[in-house]
Design a protein around this motif. Structure first.
Motif, mmCIF file in Angstrom:
data_model
loop_
_atom_site.group_PDB
_atom_site.id
_atom_site.type_symbol
_atom_site.label_atom_id
_atom_site.label_comp_id
_atom_site.label_asym_id
_atom_site.label_seq_id
_atom_site.Cartn_x
_atom_site.Cartn_y
_atom_site.Cartn_z
ATOM 1 N N THR A 5 8.801 3.457 8.278
ATOM 2 C CA THR A 5 8.394 2.112 8.667
ATOM 3 C C THR A 5 9.415 1.135 8.105
ATOM 4 N N LEU A 7 9.910 -2.823 6.241
ATOM 5 C CA LEU A 7 9.284 -3.968 5.581
ATOM 6 C C LEU A 7 10.278 -5.121 5.561
ATOM 7 N N HIS A 25 15.567 -6.154 5.777
ATOM 8 C CA HIS A 25 14.487 -5.202 6.004
ATOM 9 C C HIS A 25 14.756 -3.933 5.214
ATOM 10 N N LYS A 30 5.932 5.334 4.979
ATOM 11 C CA LYS A 30 4.724 4.514 5.012
ATOM 12 C C LYS A 30 4.012 4.525 3.661
ATOM 13 N N ALA A 33 5.885 2.312 1.302
ATOM 14 C CA ALA A 33 5.793 0.927 1.759
ATOM 15 C C ALA A 33 4.606 0.217 1.124
ATOM 16 N N GLU A 37 5.170 -3.268 -0.754
ATOM 17 C CA GLU A 37 4.517 -4.493 -0.283
ATOM 18 C C GLU A 37 3.917 -5.265 -1.443
#
Length: 62
Positions: A5, A7, A25, A30, A33, A37
């Motif tokens: 993915t 971010l 980015h 995932k 992530a 985050e």
């Protein structure tokens, strides 16, 4: 590849490379992530608080 993915690390306003144009980015899994985050959110909150404190300081000096 299905576990990857992206971010958004910083908004265009904070870009050191090409301000107001470039977004940074991070491509990661995932699972990782979720941890990133949390860290990214904390960094953005700290930057916003610092910005507000500096704005108040400048108003007080005026």
């Amino acid at each position: 590849m299905t576990d990857l993915t992206t971010l958004k690390m910083y908004s265009k306003a904070f870009s050191f490379y090409w301000p107001e144009t470039t977004e940074i980015h991070l491509i990661t899994t995932k699972e990782a992530a979720k941890l990133y985050e949390i860290i990214i959110t904390q960094i953005h909150e700290e930057l916003f608080r610092a910005f507000c404190a500096e704005a108040v300081r400048q108003l007080d000096e005026a």
